[in-house]
Design a protein around this motif. Structure first.
Motif, PDB file in Angstrom:
ATOM      1  N   GLY A  48       0.822  -5.108  -5.134  1.00  0.00           N
ATOM      2  CA  GLY A  48       1.978  -5.399  -4.305  1.00  0.00           C
ATOM      3  C   GLY A  48       2.850  -4.191  -4.044  1.00  0.00           C
ATOM      4  O   GLY A  48       4.038  -4.330  -3.722  1.00  0.00           O
ATOM      5  N   VAL A  49       2.291  -2.975  -4.171  1.00  0.00           N
ATOM      6  CA  VAL A  49       3.035  -1.742  -3.917  1.00  0.00           C
ATOM      7  C   VAL A  49       2.126  -0.774  -3.178  1.00  0.00           C
ATOM      8  O   VAL A  49       0.901  -0.901  -3.196  1.00  0.00           O
ATOM      9  CB  VAL A  49       3.543  -1.069  -5.216  1.00  0.00           C
ATOM     10  CG1 VAL A  49       4.509  -1.966  -5.969  1.00  0.00           C
ATOM     11  CG2 VAL A  49       2.374  -0.671  -6.111  1.00  0.00           C
ATOM     12  N   THR A  50       2.751   0.225  -2.508  1.00  0.00           N
ATOM     13  CA  THR A  50       1.997   1.300  -1.879  1.00  0.00           C
ATOM     14  C   THR A  50       1.874   2.447  -2.868  1.00  0.00           C
ATOM     15  O   THR A  50       2.865   2.895  -3.447  1.00  0.00           O
ATOM     16  CB  THR A  50       2.701   1.785  -0.605  1.00  0.00           C
ATOM     17  OG1 THR A  50       2.797   0.691   0.316  1.00  0.00           O
ATOM     18  CG2 THR A  50       1.927   2.926   0.049  1.00  0.00           C
ATOM     19  N   ALA A  64       6.050   5.173  -6.892  1.00  0.00           N
ATOM     20  CA  ALA A  64       5.321   4.186  -7.700  1.00  0.00           C
ATOM     21  C   ALA A  64       3.909   4.676  -8.003  1.00  0.00           C
ATOM     22  O   ALA A  64       3.375   4.456  -9.099  1.00  0.00           O
ATOM     23  CB  ALA A  64       5.261   2.850  -6.959  1.00  0.00           C
ATOM     24  N   GLY A  65       3.288   5.366  -7.035  1.00  0.00           N
ATOM     25  CA  GLY A  65       1.942   5.883  -7.243  1.00  0.00           C
ATOM     26  C   GLY A  65       1.879   6.925  -8.333  1.00  0.00           C
ATOM     27  O   GLY A  65       0.930   6.956  -9.131  1.00  0.00           O
ATOM     28  N   VAL A  66       2.895   7.809  -8.393  1.00  0.00           N
ATOM     29  CA  VAL A  66       2.934   8.842  -9.439  1.00  0.00           C
ATOM     30  C   VAL A  66       2.994   8.207 -10.816  1.00  0.00           C
ATOM     31  O   VAL A  66       2.255   8.578 -11.738  1.00  0.00           O
ATOM     32  CB  VAL A  66       4.134   9.779  -9.211  1.00  0.00           C
ATOM     33  CG1 VAL A  66       4.308  10.717 -10.404  1.00  0.00           C
ATOM     34  CG2 VAL A  66       3.948  10.595  -7.928  1.00  0.00           C
ATOM     35  N   ASP A  71      -0.108   6.326 -15.861  1.00  0.00           N
ATOM     36  CA  ASP A  71      -0.548   5.251 -16.762  1.00  0.00           C
ATOM     37  C   ASP A  71      -2.056   5.042 -16.683  1.00  0.00           C
ATOM     38  O   ASP A  71      -2.714   4.799 -17.702  1.00  0.00           O
ATOM     39  CB  ASP A  71       0.174   3.950 -16.408  1.00  0.00           C
ATOM     40  CG  ASP A  71       1.652   3.975 -16.773  1.00  0.00           C
ATOM     41  OD1 ASP A  71       2.034   4.800 -17.633  1.00  0.00           O
ATOM     42  OD2 ASP A  71       2.417   3.178 -16.195  1.00  0.00           O
ATOM     43  N   CYS A  72      -2.614   5.134 -15.476  1.00  0.00           N
ATOM     44  CA  CYS A  72      -4.056   4.943 -15.307  1.00  0.00           C
ATOM     45  C   CYS A  72      -4.851   6.027 -16.025  1.00  0.00           C
ATOM     46  O   CYS A  72      -5.876   5.747 -16.667  1.00  0.00           O
ATOM     47  CB  CYS A  72      -4.421   4.941 -13.830  1.00  0.00           C
ATOM     48  SG  CYS A  72      -3.910   3.455 -12.957  1.00  0.00           S
TER      49      CYS A  72
END
Length: 297
Positions: A48-50, A64-66, A71-72
């Motif tokens: 639910g995010v870009t 949010a991607g950073v 975390d990934c």
């Protein structure tokens, strides 16, 4: 709100960021460029995010991607470490080997074997539990059991390591007083020390070639443990059947004598029993070691 996220897409996202382009990521992952793009779009929908903004020439991670990328990376590194750790356990003996066996076989054979085994694998811990009861390997978290005789039906895995002979034994002092039996039938005139846990402790079948003789003994004592019966026979209390592994030294030194050696009693097996269909290295190497150890006795 709980989200259903396909975790395989995390690796695609990390590879895409590392590669810097959809074309390079596709080459590294062995996918098409369209498949990489589809994985990213699906991941963003699931979250639910870009995660990435992209144009025809470049792409960049959102805030949010950073955070999600960091975390990934950590998650995938932990997963890789876990996989390597499992692989290490499969290929090299590590941790604690927890096993159980009977009192007489444990003291006569397994304990000395474990001493030699541990010298070969000093980093491996050993937890030996001596018990004449049949332990629940899964509930009590045993890696394996060494069992003697005839196995019950079970869903556990079993590997035969060898066999043990049952020998009719008596002390020289007893024989000097009562005489030595020449035929199985002569045993009925002797005092028999019975192994009480056996289903038929007084009924024994002797074979010699094609001959088969069944003899019912006259009990004068009974005990629930082979080591105790050995002590009673050594003390001249009577005659009994003892496993060969328990009386080797007694026979060599003359403390006990084998009776009716030309006859055979049913032979029992020596088994490694374990619950794991793919046992770890510590179990496999001990089974191999013990098979060789038993074969050399």
């Amino acid at each position: 709100m709980k989200r259903d996220v396909n975790l395989n897409r995390l690796a695609v996202f990390v590879a895409l960021v590392r590669a810097g382009s959809f074309t390079a990521a596709a080459a590294q992952l062995g996918m098409t460029k369209a498949m990489v793009s589809q994985h990213l779009l699906q991941l963003e929908r699931e979250l639910g995010v870009t995660l990435l903004v992209r144009s025809t020439r470049r792409m960049a991670m959102t805030e949010a991607g950073v955070a999600f990328h960091a975390d990934c990376v950590q998650l995938l590194e932990q997963a890789q470490t876990a996989i390597e750790r499992i692989g290490h356990q499969r290929s090299k003996p590590t941790g604690t080997l927890r096993l159980t066996t009977s009192t007489d076989y444990g003291t006569a054979v397994i304990a000395p074997a474990l001493a030699a085994f541990q010298r070969l694998h000093p980093s491996l811990q050993v937890d030996l539990v001596i018990d004449d009861q049949i332990n629940d390997l899964i509930a009590e978290r045993f890696d394996l059991a060494i069992r003697i005789g005839w196995l019950r039906d079970s869903s556990l895995r079993a590997m035969r390591l060898g066999s043990c002979r049952q020998l009719v034994m008596a002390a020289p002092a007893y024989l000097a007083e009562h005489g030595a039996p020449r035929r199985p039938e002569d045993l009925v005139t002797h005092g028999w020390i019975a192994m009480s846990p056996l289903p038929t402790p007084l009924r024994w079948t002797f074979t010699r070639g094609s001959q088969r003789r069944v003899v019912r003994m006259r009990q004068v004592m009974q005990a629930n443990n082979a080591a105790a019966i050995r002590a009673l026979v050594l003390a001249g209390a009577g005659v009994s059947v003892l496993p060969d592994y328990l009386v080797r030294d007694d026979i060599q030194t003359g403390r006990l004598q084998v009776l009716l050696a030309q006859y055979r009693l049913p032979e029992g097996g020596i088994y490694a029993v374990y619950p794991d269909p793919q046992p770890p290295a510590k179990v496999r190497v001990f089974i191999d070691f013990l098979r060789d150890h038993i074969g050399a006795l």
